[in-house]
Design a protein around this motif. Structure first.
Motif, PDB file in Angstrom:
ATOM      1  N   THR A   1      -5.321  -0.878   3.844  1.00 18.50           N
ATOM      2  CA  THR A   1      -4.681  -0.513   2.577  1.00 18.50           C
ATOM      3  C   THR A   1      -3.501  -1.444   2.322  1.00 18.50           C
ATOM      4  O   THR A   1      -2.795  -1.851   3.235  1.00 18.50           O
ATOM      5  N   LEU A   2      -3.310  -1.715   1.074  1.00 20.20           N
ATOM      6  CA  LEU A   2      -2.230  -2.598   0.672  1.00 20.20           C
ATOM      7  C   LEU A   2      -1.067  -1.730   0.228  1.00 20.20           C
ATOM      8  O   LEU A   2      -1.272  -0.701  -0.412  1.00 20.20           O
ATOM      9  N   ILE A   3       0.115  -2.129   0.571  1.00 23.07           N
ATOM     10  CA  ILE A   3       1.269  -1.344   0.108  1.00 23.07           C
ATOM     11  C   ILE A   3       1.410  -1.544  -1.394  1.00 23.07           C
ATOM     12  O   ILE A   3       1.384  -2.670  -1.892  1.00 23.07           O
ATOM     13  N   LYS A   4       1.495  -0.461  -2.092  1.00 24.61           N
ATOM     14  CA  LYS A   4       1.535  -0.533  -3.556  1.00 24.61           C
ATOM     15  C   LYS A   4       2.908  -1.038  -4.003  1.00 24.61           C
ATOM     16  O   LYS A   4       3.921  -0.361  -3.854  1.00 24.61           O
ATOM     17  N   GLU A   5       2.908  -2.218  -4.518  1.00 21.65           N
ATOM     18  CA  GLU A   5       4.139  -2.721  -5.107  1.00 21.65           C
ATOM     19  C   GLU A   5       3.744  -3.677  -6.209  1.00 21.65           C
ATOM     20  O   GLU A   5       2.781  -4.429  -6.078  1.00 21.65           O
ATOM     21  N   GLU A   6       4.474  -3.638  -7.279  1.00 22.84           N
ATOM     22  CA  GLU A   6       4.068  -4.346  -8.473  1.00 22.84           C
ATOM     23  C   GLU A   6       3.923  -5.848  -8.255  1.00 22.84           C
ATOM     24  O   GLU A   6       2.891  -6.445  -8.499  1.00 22.84           O
ATOM     25  N   ARG A   7       4.992  -6.443  -7.747  1.00 18.48           N
ATOM     26  CA  ARG A   7       5.027  -7.904  -7.807  1.00 18.48           C
ATOM     27  C   ARG A   7       4.338  -8.567  -6.606  1.00 18.48           C
ATOM     28  O   ARG A   7       3.430  -9.359  -6.753  1.00 18.48           O
ATOM     29  N   GLU A   8       4.792  -8.257  -5.460  1.00 17.43           N
ATOM     30  CA  GLU A   8       4.310  -9.002  -4.287  1.00 17.43           C
ATOM     31  C   GLU A   8       3.697  -8.055  -3.259  1.00 17.43           C
ATOM     32  O   GLU A   8       4.286  -7.796  -2.224  1.00 17.43           O
ATOM     33  N   PRO A   9       2.539  -7.515  -3.552  1.00 14.32           N
ATOM     34  CA  PRO A   9       1.996  -6.537  -2.590  1.00 14.32           C
ATOM     35  C   PRO A   9       1.721  -7.164  -1.226  1.00 14.32           C
ATOM     36  O   PRO A   9       1.912  -6.539  -0.201  1.00 14.32           O
TER      37      PRO A   9
ATOM     38  N   CYS B   1      -4.869 -12.790   6.488  1.00 15.57           N
ATOM     39  CA  CYS B   1      -4.908 -11.690   5.528  1.00 15.57           C
ATOM     40  C   CYS B   1      -5.226 -12.244   4.144  1.00 15.57           C
ATOM     41  O   CYS B   1      -4.778 -13.333   3.782  1.00 15.57           O
ATOM     42  N   ARG B   2      -5.958 -11.460   3.423  1.00 23.23           N
ATOM     43  CA  ARG B   2      -6.315 -11.908   2.087  1.00 23.23           C
ATOM     44  C   ARG B   2      -6.389 -10.681   1.201  1.00 23.23           C
ATOM     45  O   ARG B   2      -6.998  -9.676   1.559  1.00 23.23           O
ATOM     46  N   VAL B   3      -5.756 -10.784   0.032  1.00 26.01           N
ATOM     47  CA  VAL B   3      -5.829  -9.646  -0.882  1.00 26.01           C
ATOM     48  C   VAL B   3      -7.135  -9.746  -1.639  1.00 26.01           C
ATOM     49  O   VAL B   3      -7.450 -10.784  -2.225  1.00 26.01           O
TER      50      VAL B   3
ATOM     51  N   ARG C   1      -7.393  -4.426  -1.783  1.00 21.16           N
ATOM     52  CA  ARG C   1      -7.318  -4.110  -0.363  1.00 21.16           C
ATOM     53  C   ARG C   1      -6.864  -5.358   0.377  1.00 21.16           C
ATOM     54  O   ARG C   1      -6.909  -6.465  -0.156  1.00 21.16           O
ATOM     55  N   LEU C   2      -6.450  -5.177   1.565  1.00 16.97           N
ATOM     56  CA  LEU C   2      -6.031  -6.309   2.368  1.00 16.97           C
ATOM     57  C   LEU C   2      -7.147  -6.581   3.382  1.00 16.97           C
ATOM     58  O   LEU C   2      -7.373  -5.792   4.297  1.00 16.97           O
ATOM     59  N   ALA C   3      -7.860  -7.703   3.153  1.00 15.19           N
ATOM     60  CA  ALA C   3      -8.926  -8.059   4.093  1.00 15.19           C
ATOM     61  C   ALA C   3      -8.292  -8.786   5.273  1.00 15.19           C
ATOM     62  O   ALA C   3      -7.713  -9.859   5.114  1.00 15.19           O
ATOM     63  N   VAL C   4      -8.366  -8.181   6.423  1.00 18.16           N
ATOM     64  CA  VAL C   4      -7.707  -8.742   7.601  1.00 18.16           C
ATOM     65  C   VAL C   4      -8.761  -9.260   8.557  1.00 18.16           C
ATOM     66  O   VAL C   4      -9.786  -8.611   8.796  1.00 18.16           O
ATOM     67  N   TRP C   5      -8.486 -10.432   9.086  1.00 19.26           N
ATOM     68  CA  TRP C   5      -9.415 -11.039  10.028  1.00 19.26           C
ATOM     69  C   TRP C   5      -8.594 -11.467  11.233  1.00 19.26           C
ATOM     70  O   TRP C   5      -7.701 -12.312  11.106  1.00 19.26           O
TER      71      TRP C   5
ATOM     72  N   ALA D   1       0.199   1.261  11.377  1.00 23.52           N
ATOM     73  CA  ALA D   1       1.475   0.855  10.816  1.00 23.52           C
ATOM     74  C   ALA D   1       1.452   0.986   9.306  1.00 23.52           C
ATOM     75  O   ALA D   1       2.460   1.343   8.685  1.00 23.52           O
ATOM     76  N   LEU D   2       0.291   0.723   8.712  1.00 24.20           N
ATOM     77  CA  LEU D   2       0.232   0.782   7.259  1.00 24.20           C
ATOM     78  C   LEU D   2      -0.007   2.192   6.742  1.00 24.20           C
ATOM     79  O   LEU D   2       0.301   2.502   5.599  1.00 24.20           O
ATOM     80  N   GLN D   3      -0.580   3.035   7.584  1.00 23.91           N
ATOM     81  CA  GLN D   3      -0.820   4.414   7.134  1.00 23.91           C
ATOM     82  C   GLN D   3       0.448   5.230   7.137  1.00 23.91           C
ATOM     83  O   GLN D   3       0.672   6.070   6.274  1.00 23.91           O
ATOM     84  N   GLU D   4       1.273   4.953   8.125  1.00 23.55           N
ATOM     85  CA  GLU D   4       2.515   5.712   8.186  1.00 23.55           C
ATOM     86  C   GLU D   4       3.435   5.267   7.062  1.00 23.55           C
ATOM     87  O   GLU D   4       3.513   4.086   6.774  1.00 23.55           O
ATOM     88  N   PRO D   5       4.115   6.181   6.456  1.00 19.16           N
ATOM     89  CA  PRO D   5       4.990   5.798   5.368  1.00 19.16           C
ATOM     90  C   PRO D   5       6.176   4.984   5.887  1.00 19.16           C
ATOM     91  O   PRO D   5       6.620   5.192   6.995  1.00 19.16           O
TER      92      PRO D   5
END
Lengths: 156, 1129
Positions: free
Chosen positions: B1048-1056, B1096-1098, B1102-1106, B1125-1129
């Motif tokens: 999951t990508l952190i939701k942020e407008e400009r630079e997710p 990582c690639r958006v 979603r964030l495609a992680v390799w 790390a990304l699931q926890e707030p």
């Protein structure tokens, strides 16, 4: 979960078979052969449990008839033994002093009783009264479908 | 016959049916079937039976296809067809008629129709599609009996792809006013869940409604589904624990209607189902377990009637008590219960007792000691099933001391075994033991190969050959072993090779081909001659023959051998078997060209493959990235896809425990009993990697097993100082017998008076079987007031540790052990110790696992003591700060205060680094053990604090973490600090370190032991790795282990992307190499030397992680932490 139930005579003649999971005909034949040889070869005063492949086999002899139930490995053996016993009690209640001949000549009845007792490999109804009431109600059905009152008796 | 009569007859329930065919005799259906049955029983030969049945089938066939046959006759015909099929004759012509009967008949006929269908057809039969409509119609019928029948048949047999058609109607039935319909509907849904789980995902809340149904029958049925669901994901159903406990309480309390009783036991099936659910919920979860202690106690208490069914409940109860978080009282009761099973004269109960012991010994090996005599009796039982179960139990308590005896017993069993399945199983176990305790490896394996025959799993010979070629520790030993193998195989071949199993012959061929040059006086032509004999043997399979040819190819480097080889090659180059032909060709060419031969198969040398396989397929990277940029979905490995699928269908997004594939290495008893029982893996194989313990480890290796309870949970309150004191002054009654023991030990004969009823042989067996088992409970035999004799390895329980152990037992055990020949060494020990009392402050010889073992499966962490001497800083402790820890988990504020009070004790050189919270690990009355870990730049240091909480008594301690540390003294009210530097051998998501502390208060008094474990995540070992983009590029291509997943990508407008990477950075300490548009390059390493790269690639929100790394499993483990790390707030 239960996998299959077999009833066979001391001579290894199959009297009833119930498969709770899909199995090919060839496998069924092999299992029946394996079970009869395995169970019939058991010495008296041995325990009632066997291991066969990844299944537990629980068997018990009632007069000339062997009941052989296969359950998954994590199941409770003693409970499985009681499943067999309860089935015998149900048969006994229905036929009245059941013997092997009752089951041979009325095997479809034995199936119907089993279907009320177990369903999809799990226990459905353990009460003797309830199973019997269902079976008798179905037996009493008449040709014409005006049988409301039986339903009342069965489900009420 | 008149109508009146006919009507009267039909009024009788399903007895008579009239044959309407003109001219035929009028017979009732039962009579017709009866005639058939009677006819068959009168026959004497199989041939006659076949003839009769074929005749019968022909007549049935004729009748069913006749248009005049009524449904009622059809019903009777179907019964006969079913009977013929049961005898093993096919009646496929009747299948379609069975479906027709189910479709068109009245209720009574329908019932037979459905029965015949369910007996005739299997799930994939194409005719089954014709049944769908009938079932659909009957499900909607107003006649309840028809609905019941339809639900029954759906449960029994229904095409998987057609489930969606009837699913809405079955769901509707959950709201049916009649209890029996609701119950059957729930069972049908359970069946659907088993065969097509994805299709019933959306109705999980309806299951909950069924669970709360006012009718207990419906509720019972819903438990089948819940058991299944909880098996798959216990976390998601923890909230139901209280409900299940309440239900069980009501059932146990007899609140259900009498109908549910079975032999006056209330609803045993329901009770057992609930117990199984509770044990799944309470596993490794203290809080949940606490909710159920009371009802478990009640269940154990109530089940007292002497009937099978109560034993069934008790057995389940015991299993539950040992599965959930431990509670000492319950464990004690459960252990007593197991005793009742084991000692029962009823063989079924004995069998279950053995099973329960097998389950329990992994946690408490001492229980096996209590029942050693029964176990020995069972080992010689006439029932092979009991024997096998006993071996299973012994297998679980195998240690370096008793392995020889146990393996011998297993081989004895194999020699008599006729059952293939059991043979395979036991062979696998012996091979596993042989591999783990390799000192007897070779000769054991010979027995395994000749007894196991060709049924054993192919991994066993493969593993054996691999071990032989890779060798053990020393070159010299390897050479000796191989030489020994060659000589013994030569003599085997000179004997009667036709009696050896094919697999064994193949092993022999390989060994002779590879190593016969080691035996200098052996001419290759002699070996070739023996091998040629194998080729000529009729019993050799063509697979064996090709092994022979390969071996010959390796051997044909001498002059004499060549001509023989040529001859053989000649014969087989025209074989029909292509493999054989190929091998013959190879042999022919290589034997002709000795130069080529020596290049391809250098004599005496092992061929090093110079081809490097690029397992990561990096040459395809260009293609992949092109496809990805063109919008293709990134490839996901199968396990990941399944995981995502399973994650999407449960409510909780939190993966349960170690949900990564690597977690399969942690074993439990359920693993062992999975359908793949055939494989050799077992709970004990979890620690297969720690060969470092080989030979030296005398204790039970239980590392693969999750310790559900530790000593502090069960015995902590049972060994306070007072009781130790009790041991010090033996009662006058007891001491003479003990002295007798010591004497008998010296003369190496058992004292018959101590336990006259046990015969000597059995005692010897017992002592050799159970030797070394009780080393965990270190025991001090006190023969005088001041003398202290150190005999930890004696199988004897510490007195006073268990209140249940009787004096008799205590007296008997040392006698038994002293009789053992195996224990000779120990006896000498004792002898010495007896003659010259050990200086109470001297260092004790301990036989405990010295290395820091890792509890969760594959061995992975190795700790190294930072320097020779532990950092010892005995400092006085301010008394008011200290909080005495008790058995219950300390409250948070307590922890905090402890943390703050221990922090100053951290070694000065570590103070610059951040340390984790100081966690109390275990404690006893006089001693507290806490630990934390400190992350330095290039290592992780485990700091252990040992606090002497007693006022004045000095404490003598010895910590076995990694290696034995010297004994040291800790004064009252002071803290000793040890530090260990940790490195990672193999990545895991979490590491669990297990250590042992032995201490005595005051110094010189009997020792007590404490086991502790410490858990730390992989992330503690992760450090940022600073590399340039170019370096990154070249490293990327070089690494072979990778894994991919969308996060999951952190939701942020400009630079997710930046935000997400920052978040990861903060939690995992990674190094962001570069961010290029929608792609990010990240690098880190496991401590200093094990890099892992992350790409990582958006993509589509979603964030495609390799992840790529040269270290296996590291990408998977790291991915897990990234996810967290990304699931926890």
């Amino acid at each position: 979960m239960m996998r299959f139930l077999l009833l066979f005579s001391r001579q290894g003649k199959l009297r009833l078979q119930k498969w709770f999971t899909p199995i090919t005909e060839r496998e069924k034949k092999k299992i029946i052969r394996d079970m009869t040889t395995l169970v019939l070869a058991r010495q008296p005063r041995s325990c009632n449990f066997l291991q066969w492949k990844d299944l537990k086999i629980i068997y018990k002899r009632y007069a000339s008839l062997y009941f052989c139930l296969a359950v998954e490995n994590q199941e409770n053996e003693l409970l499985a033994l009681e499943v067999i016993h309860r089935y015998v009690e149900l048969l006994d209640k229905y036929f009245g002093n059941v013997c092997e001949l009752d089951i041979i000549f009325n095997f479809e009845k034995a199936y119907f009783i089993l279907d009320e007792f177990l369903m999809g490999g799990e226990i459905q109804e353990t009460s003797k009264q309830m199973v019997n009431r269902s079976i008798e109600a179905s037996d009493m059905l008449q040709e014409d479908d005006s049988s409301e009152w039986y339903e009342v008796e069965l489900f009420g | 016959m008149s109508d009146v009569v006919e009507k009267t007859l039909t009024a009788l329930p399903s007895l008579l049916s009239l044959d309407s065919q003109p001219g035929s005799a009028k017979l009732s259906s039962t009579a017709k079937l009866g005639n058939l049955i009677r006819g068959i029983t009168e026959l004497t030969s199989k041939h006659e039976e076949e003839k009769l049945i074929q005749h019968e089938l022909a007549s049935i066939k004729e009748q069913v296809s006749s248009p005049n046959t009524t449904m009622r006759q059809m019903r009777e015909l179907m019964v006969r067809a079913v009977y013929c099929e049961m005898l093993g004759y096919e009646a496929s012509f009747s299948y379609i008629h069975a479906i027709k009967l189910a479709q068109q008949g009245n209720v009574l006929e329908k019932r037979v129709g459905y029965l015949a269908v369910s007996l005739f057809l299997n799930e994939s039969h194409e005719l089954l599609l014709l049944l769908v409509n009938t079932v659909l119609k009957d499900l909607q019928s107003t006649n309840l009996i028809e609905v019941c029948m339809a639900l029954t048949v759906v449960c029994q047999i229904f095409p998987k792809d057609m489930i969606p058609v009837i699913l809405p109607i079955v769901e509707e039935k959950l709201n049916h006013p009649k209890e029996i319909i609701r119950r059957k509907a729930v069972l049908a849904l359970h069946k659907f869940y088993l065969i097509a789980p994805n299709q019933v995902q959306h109705i999980h809340n309806k299951f909950r409604k069924a669970l709360c149904d006012k009718d207990p029958g419906v509720m019972t049925a819903s438990l089948h589904i819940y058991l299944q669901l909880i098996q798959e994901n216990a976390e998601a159903y923890k909230d139901l624990t209280a409900s299940f406990v309440t239900i069980l309480k009501q059932v146990v309390g007899g609140k259900l209607p009498m109908d549910f009783n079975y032999h006056s036991v209330p609803a045993p099936w329901l009770q057992i189902q609930l117990l199984r659910i509770l044990s799944l919920l309470g596993k490794n979860d203290q809080r949940t377990s606490e909710v159920m202690y009371e009802v478990l106690d009640e269940s154990l208490r109530r089940a007292e009637m002497n009937h099978n069914i109560t034993y069934a409940i008790l057995y389940e109860c015991v299993k539950c008590v040992y599965t959930i978080h431990p509670k000492s009282e319950l464990l004690e009761k459960a252990a007593k219960c197991i005793g009742n099973f084991v000692l029962s004269p009823k063989i079924n109960l004995k069998y279950l007792g053995l099973k329960a012991l097998t389950y329990v010994v992994q946690q408490d090996p001492k229980l096996a000691l209590q029942h050693q005599m029964t176990i020995i009796e069972c080992l010689d039982h006439s029932d092979v099933i009991i024997k096998r179960e006993t071996l299973e139990l012994l297998f679980r308590i195998t240690n370096a001391q008793n392995v020889t005896v146990i393996v011998e017993k297993m081989l004895d069993f194999l020699r008599l075994s006729k059952d293939d399945h059991m043979t395979i199983d036991i062979v696998g176990k012996v091979a596993e033991l042989a591999e783990k305790y390799p000192f007897k490896h070779y000769s054991t394996m010979n027995a395994v190969f000749s007894l196991g025959g060709d049924m054993m799993q192919p991994e066993i010979p493969n593993g054996f050959l691999k071990l032989l070629s890779e060798g053990f520790d020393s070159e010299e030993e390897d050479r000796k072993l191989r030489l020994f193998a060659v000589s013994s195989y030569i003599s085997l071949l000179q004997g009667e090779p036709s009696k050896l199993p094919q697999r064994f012959l193949q092993v022999i061929c390989w060994v002779l081909g590879e190593y016969s040059f080691l035996k200098e006086d052996l001419e290759p032509s002699v070996v070739l001659g023996l091998l040629t004999k194998l080729l000529d043997m009729k019993s050799s399979s063509s697979e064996t023959k090709s092994w022979v040819l390969v071996a010959m190819t390796k051997l044909c480097w001498s002059e004499a051998a060549v001509s023989e080889a040529q001859q053989v090659a000649e014969t087989y180059s025209s074989s029909f078997d292509t493999t054989l032909r190929q091998r013959a060709q190879e042999l022919q060419h290589l034997s002709r060209d000795s130069q080529l031969h020596s290049r391809v198969l250098p004599p005496g040398g092992r061929l090093e493959p110079d081809e490097v396989v690029d397992s990561s397929l990096s040459f395809l990277d260009g293609f992949v990235s092109e496809a990805l940029s063109a919008g293709a979905a990134p490839y996901k490995p199968l396990h990941q896809r399944q995981e995502e699928l399973s994650r999407s269908k449960v409510l909780s997004l939190e993966p349960y425990g170690l949900s990564l594939p690597i977690s399969t290495s942690s074993c439990s008893i359920t693993d062992r009993q999975s359908p793949t029982l055939l494989s050799t893996s077992s709970g004990l194989s979890g620690d297969g990697t720690d060969f470092s313990h080989r030979g030296s480890s005398t204790t039970l290796r239980l590392d693969g097993v999750k310790r559900v309870w530790g000593r502090e949970g069960y015995l902590a309150q049972k060994k306070p100082v007072e009781e130790v004191a009790q041991v010090e002054v033996p009662s006058p009654l007891r001491s003479p017998s003990q002295q007798g023991d010591a004497n008998s030990c010296r003369s190496k004969t058992p004292t018959p008076t101590a336990n006259p009823e046990c015969d000597q042989e059995k005692q010897q067996l017992a002592s050799s079987l159970f030797g070394g088992l009780s080393s965990q409970s270190s025991v001090c035999l006190i023969s005088g007031a001041a003398k202290m004799v150190n005999i930890q390895r004696f199988r004897r329980k510490a007195k006073g540790q268990r209140s249940s152990s009787t004096t008799n037992e205590q007296r008997a055990n040392p006698t038994v052990s002293s009789a053992s020949a195996v224990d000779n060494l120990l006896c000498n020990n004792l002898l010495e110790a007896d003659t010259e009392p050990i200086n109470s402050s001297a260092k004790q010889t301990f036989q405990h696992p010295h290395s820091l073992s890792v509890a969760n499966g594959a061995c992975d962490a190795e700790a190294i003591l930072t320097d020779g001497d532990p950092k010892e800083r005995n400092q006085p402790l301010s008394s008011e700060d200290f909080v005495e820890a008790d058995d219950s988990p300390p409250r948070e504020d307590q922890e905090r205060s402890k943390d703050s009070c221990l922090t100053p004790h951290l070694p000065a050189e570590l103070s610059g680094f951040s340390h984790s919270e100081i966690i109390p690990l275990c404690s006893s009355q006089s001693l507290d053990l806490s630990a934390c870990h400190v992350q330095t730049d290039n290592s992780v240091v485990l700091v252990v604090f040992i606090t002497n909480t007693s006022e004045d008594a000095n404490l003598q301690i010895q910590v076995f973490c990694v290696c034995e540390s010297p004994v040291e003294e800790v004064r009252g009210r002071s803290v000793s600090v040890r530090q260990y530097s940790l490195t990672v051998k193999m990545p895991l998501v979490h590491f669990e370190l297990v250590g042992m502390l032995s201490y005595s208060i005051p110094a010189g008094m009997p020792q007590a032991m404490m086991q502790f474990s410490y858990k730390l995540p992989l992330t503690s070992f992760i450090r940022p790795l600073t590399v340039s983009t170019e370096e990154y590029g070249s490293m990327w291509l070089a690494f072979s282990h990778d894994t991919k997943q969308n996060l999951t990508l952190i939701k942020e407008e400009r630079e997710p992307l930046t935000a997400t990477l920052n978040a990861l950075n903060k939690k995992l300490s990674l190094h962001v190499v570069e961010i290029i548009g929608v792609e990010g390059l990240v690098a880190c390493s496991l401590l200093q030397d094990q890099p892992c790269l992350m790409h990582c690639r958006v993509h589509a929100g979603r964030l495609a992680v390799w992840l790529r790394s040269p270290v296996p499993d590291l990408p998977d483990c790291l991915l897990y932490h990234c996810q967290r790390a990304l699931q926890e707030p």
